[in-house]
Design a protein around this motif. Structure first.
Motif, short mmCIF file in Angstrom:
data_model
loop_
_atom_site.label_atom_id
_atom_site.label_comp_id
_atom_site.label_asym_id
_atom_site.label_seq_id
_atom_site.Cartn_x
_atom_site.Cartn_y
_atom_site.Cartn_z
N THR A 299 -13.97 -17.46 34.15
CA THR A 299 -13.28 -16.18 34.37
C THR A 299 -11.82 -16.28 33.97
OG1 THR A 299 -14.79 -15.64 36.19
CG2 THR A 299 -12.70 -14.44 36.10
N ALA A 300 -11.18 -17.40 34.32
CA ALA A 300 -9.77 -17.59 33.98
C ALA A 300 -9.56 -17.64 32.48
CB ALA A 300 -9.24 -18.86 34.64
N THR A 302 -11.54 -16.38 30.18
CA THR A 302 -11.83 -15.05 29.65
C THR A 302 -10.62 -14.13 29.83
OG1 THR A 302 -14.19 -15.30 30.13
CG2 THR A 302 -13.39 -13.07 29.79
N SER A 303 -9.98 -14.21 30.99
CA SER A 303 -8.79 -13.38 31.26
C SER A 303 -7.66 -13.73 30.30
CB SER A 303 -8.35 -13.55 32.71
OG SER A 303 -9.34 -13.09 33.60
N ARG A 304 -7.48 -15.03 30.04
CA ARG A 304 -6.42 -15.45 29.11
C ARG A 304 -6.66 -14.86 27.73
NH1 ARG A 304 -7.10 -20.50 31.57
NH2 ARG A 304 -8.24 -21.33 29.77
N ASP A 306 -8.48 -12.18 26.96
CA ASP A 306 -8.30 -10.72 26.99
C ASP A 306 -6.82 -10.37 26.90
OD1 ASP A 306 -10.83 -9.57 26.98
OD2 ASP A 306 -11.13 -9.93 29.12
N SER A 307 -5.98 -11.16 27.55
CA SER A 307 -4.54 -10.93 27.49
C SER A 307 -4.01 -11.15 26.07
CB SER A 307 -3.83 -11.87 28.47
OG SER A 307 -2.43 -11.70 28.40
N ASN A 310 -5.04 -8.23 23.91
CA ASN A 310 -4.20 -7.05 24.17
C ASN A 310 -2.84 -7.19 23.51
OD1 ASN A 310 -6.04 -5.55 25.66
ND2 ASN A 310 -5.52 -6.59 27.58
N ASP A 372 -13.49 -7.62 22.99
CA ASP A 372 -13.15 -8.17 24.30
C ASP A 372 -13.61 -9.62 24.34
OD1 ASP A 372 -12.16 -5.71 25.17
OD2 ASP A 372 -14.13 -5.05 25.91
N CYS A 386 -15.01 -19.68 25.62
CA CYS A 386 -14.71 -18.25 25.62
C CYS A 386 -14.12 -17.89 24.26
CB CYS A 386 -13.74 -17.90 26.73
SG CYS A 386 -14.38 -18.29 28.37
#
Length: 454
Positions: A299-300, A302-304, A306-307, A310, A372, A386
């Motif tokens: 999850t971490a 994936t969040s990195r 996605d950031s 963006n 994404d 990821c």
């Protein structure tokens, strides 16, 4: 080239060409249908080939009882010439090919147990049944390569070939895409790494104490699927066939009864046992364990990503810059994240050539769009990573043109020249080769002239 395409099929069919060693054909009354040189082709050989072709879904463009014996006869011509030319296939090449095929069959049926049940043979028996046919297939391949050498074509030859093609023979090129990728390897908790090392130390202690054989532990626990089925055994390899960390430890082993220290490579953590050394090659067995990535770390990561995606969309930096600076994928980051296609040595992929997870994401994307973050399995080392991807280009399906598809047309011209060279060699070889065909099998339309002597 058709000969090479047939080789691929031959490899897929290898272990059922063993004259009934796997498929029992006791109900076939055997007879010699062809003789090529000193070699006979039996009716049972033809029937085995036909059954395996049926199993693999091959469709014959004509009578299989005409096509199959001719294909077997051509193989015998190559094998005879290979003996004269001292073409050699090493044991390690045979083992690697057998293991590749075994893994393919296991993947096809679902498990090693199902494969053994299907053929009523142990894995070892199946491997042994495959060996000589695999050796023959590799020998034929090497013989063909020697006969054709390195074929080169000029741009003018490609243009002339394309110009002379009838309109309905111009090849259709399926939709192709170019994809850029950024990957992040999730962090693995130190506790997980410590647990993997603890398990490997336990295995080492059990082997050293005589409690259990190394090979048994490899079959039970190793996460290298290819070697685990064979007790962790690798082929005879030189240093160049191994990752450096593995080679450094393996080549320093002296006692086959001892187990190496724990070795970390890009694939995970190993313990190694020496089997045999032959000059600059070595045969080992190993157990591989891969630390597992936790859901939290996935999850971490994936969040990195996605950031990062963006920030690219906000034009803080480009995808190329992010791939070069931030991607963990060493095979693409030096090329701005552009995926290379190993099938054609370009960056263009047909959709079915892409890794499944990427194809699913890219299929409905627009050119320039960034996905994404998603998770996928790295095909090289089997690790979960990821990723975000960008669709760099899409070339819709079309009839080939010189401007857009020169490389593909060049390959077609090269294959055409190779095929003509091999066809000429076969016809020439037949002039000096004894061939006898059973009268019942003479009414066929053969691909090559010269089988039936005047």
């Amino acid at each position: 080239m058709k000969e090479f395409a047939n080789l691929k099929l031959m490899f897929l069919l290898a272990f059922v060409l063993c004259a009934g060693t796997i498929y029992g054909q006791d109900n076939v009354i055997d007879e010699v249908v062809w003789v090529v040189g000193d070699d006979a082709i039996l009716k049972s050989d033809v029937e085995e080939y036909r059954l395996n072709a049926q199993y693999s879904g091959r469709r014959f463009q004509g009578d299989p009882y005409c096509i199959i014996p001719e294909e077997l006869a051509v193989q015998k011509l190559y094998l005879h010439q290979a003996k004269l030319d001292s073409i050699d296939v090493s044991e390690s090449e045979v083992i690697q090919r057998v293991e590749y095929q075994m893994n393919m069959y296991i993947e096809d049926v679902g498990s090693r147990e199902k494969l053994e049940e299907y053929f009523n043979k142990t894995s070892t028996q199946i491997r042994e049944a495959m060996r000589e046919n695999v050796r023959d297939g590799l020998t034929v391949q090497k013989m063909q390569q020697k006969l054709i050498g390195e074929v080169k074509v000029t741009p003018s030859e490609v243009r002339r070939y394309f110009k002379d093609l009838p309109e309905d023979s111009i090849p259709f090129v399926p939709t192709q895409v170019e994809v850029q990728i950024i990957t992040q390897q999730p962090k693995i908790p130190i506790e997980e790494i410590d647990d993997v090392k603890r398990r490997l130390r336990e295995y080492t202690d059990r082997v050293n104490s005589g409690d259990i054989e190394f090979a048994t532990l490899a079959r039970l626990y190793s996460e290298d699927k290819g070697s685990a089925l064979n007790g962790g055994e690798t082929p005879f390899w030189g240093r160049g066939n191994m990752v450096p960390e593995y080679a450094a430890v393996a080549f320093n082993l002296q006692d086959p009864n001892k187990v190496s220290k724990i070795v970390e490579t890009e694939y995970g953590f190993h313990i190694i046992q020496l089997i045999e050394k032959r000059g600059d090659r070595i045969k080992t067995r190993h157990i591989l364990l891969k630390p597992k990535v936790s859901d939290t770390e996935l999850t971490a990561a994936t969040s990195r990503l996605d950031s990062i995606a963006n920030d690219i969309r906000s034009e803080k930096f480009t995808f190329d810059q992010a791939a070069s600076a931030l991607s963990h994928d060493k095979d693409t980051r030096n090329n701005n994240g552009l995926l290379p296609n190993p099938y054609n040595n370009t960056s263009r992929f047909e959709m079915q050539q892409l890794p499944q997870e990427i194809a699913k994401v890219v299929e409905n994307m627009k050119i320039g769009e960034i996905s994404d973050a998603f998770t996928m399995v790295n095909q090289k080392d089997g690790k979960e990573v990821c990723a975000v991807v960008k669709l760099k280009a899409r070339i819709n399906g079309h009839k080939a043109t010189i401007a857009e598809d020169y490389q593909r047309l060049k390959e077609i011209v090269i294959e055409s020249k190779q095929e003509k060279m091999l066809e000429k060699w076969i016809v020439d070889k037949l002039r000096n080769t004894y061939v006898r065909i059973n009268d019942d099998w003479k009414g066929c339309e053969f691909k090559y002239t010269g089988w039936i002597k005047d």
